[in-house]
Design a protein around this motif. Structure first.
Motif, mmCIF file in Angstrom:
data_model
loop_
_atom_site.group_PDB
_atom_site.id
_atom_site.type_symbol
_atom_site.label_atom_id
_atom_site.label_comp_id
_atom_site.label_asym_id
_atom_site.label_seq_id
_atom_site.Cartn_x
_atom_site.Cartn_y
_atom_site.Cartn_z
ATOM 1 N N ARG A 75 0.837 -1.203 0.000
ATOM 2 C CA ARG A 75 0.000 0.000 0.000
ATOM 3 C C ARG A 75 0.868 1.248 0.000
ATOM 4 N N ASP A 79 0.888 -0.014 -4.573
ATOM 5 C CA ASP A 79 0.510 -1.277 -5.201
ATOM 6 C C ASP A 79 -0.807 -1.709 -4.561
ATOM 7 N N VAL A 81 -3.497 -3.114 -5.845
ATOM 8 C CA VAL A 81 -3.974 -4.441 -6.231
ATOM 9 C C VAL A 81 -3.292 -5.504 -5.367
ATOM 10 N N LEU A 84 -4.544 -5.198 -1.725
ATOM 11 C CA LEU A 84 -5.884 -5.777 -1.573
ATOM 12 C C LEU A 84 -5.831 -7.294 -1.559
ATOM 13 N N SER A 85 -4.987 -7.864 -2.382
ATOM 14 C CA SER A 85 -4.847 -9.314 -2.410
ATOM 15 C C SER A 85 -4.376 -9.826 -1.045
ATOM 16 N N ARG A 104 -7.758 -3.142 4.747
ATOM 17 C CA ARG A 104 -8.377 -3.303 3.425
ATOM 18 C C ARG A 104 -9.278 -2.102 3.124
ATOM 19 N N HIS A 108 -9.324 0.556 -0.089
ATOM 20 C CA HIS A 108 -10.541 0.912 -0.836
ATOM 21 C C HIS A 108 -10.739 2.429 -0.819
ATOM 22 N N ARG A 111 -8.448 4.204 -3.146
ATOM 23 C CA ARG A 111 -8.863 3.982 -4.536
ATOM 24 C C ARG A 111 -10.159 4.719 -4.866
#
Length: 184
Positions: A75, A79, A81, A84-85, A104, A108, A111
């Motif tokens: 984060r 990065d 994505v 979040l993974s 998480r 969000h 983003r």
């Protein structure tokens, strides 16, 4: 060798491992909330806030800690994505650990997906009702959803336990969450 073991645990986490219950930090947090309410200055208040984060960021086991730390590193370099993974894995592996959902939610939020952030913040607060980081994050999320009265109430709630949150200035005169006064 220890790193290899943790890596194997992280990869296989949901397959065979079970996350232990998160530590009960309620007594420690209560002491920190009390200290924050009586802190003499910004520096002392911020130091106490840091101690709160140390408690929330201690994952239930080494495998979960590795995933949490890795997601936070991702984060920090945008990065989202990848972060979040990792946080998805953490939430699936440790569904009773509030910080997995809080982190998480933060991704969000960054983003601009405020609806998903709110879902995770609500889950984090269900698990850890006085998590002032999640409370202030929820206030910011509600503010971005133009739910100003709810945002104000949420932030005021957070400030009851930690009056040193930087978000407190949103409630100041002229701030986006300030109570409306007389107009000319």
């Amino acid at each position: 060798m220890k790193s290899l073991f943790i890596l194997c645990m992280v990869i296989a986490m949901p397959a065979f491992a079970e996350c232990p219950a998160p530590a009960d930090v309620s007594d420690d947090l209560e002491a920190l909330f009390s200290a924050a309410r009586t802190a003499d200055n910004e520096g002392a208040g911020r130091a106490i806030s840091g101690q709160m984060w140390e408690l929330w960021l201690k994952a239930p086991d080494p495998a979960a800690q590795e995933v949490l730390d890795r997601g936070m590193r991702k984060r920090e370099v945008y990065d989202f994505v990848g972060a979040l993974s990792d946080f998805d894995r953490l939430a699936a592996y440790c569904p009773d650990y509030a910080e997995g959902f809080n982190q998480r939610a933060f991704v969000h939020f960054l983003r601009g997906d405020y609806a998903l952030a709110l879902v995770d913040l609500d889950k984090a607060l269900e698990l850890q009702p006085r998590h002032v980081g999640a409370q202030s994050g929820r206030a910011l999320t509600l503010m971005n959803l133009d739910r100003i009265d709810e945002a104000r109430a949420q932030l005021e709630d957070a400030l009851k336990n930690n009056p040193w949150l930087s978000e407190r200035f949103l409630l100041s005169d002229g701030g986006p969450l300030a109570r409306q006064g007389k107009d000319i």
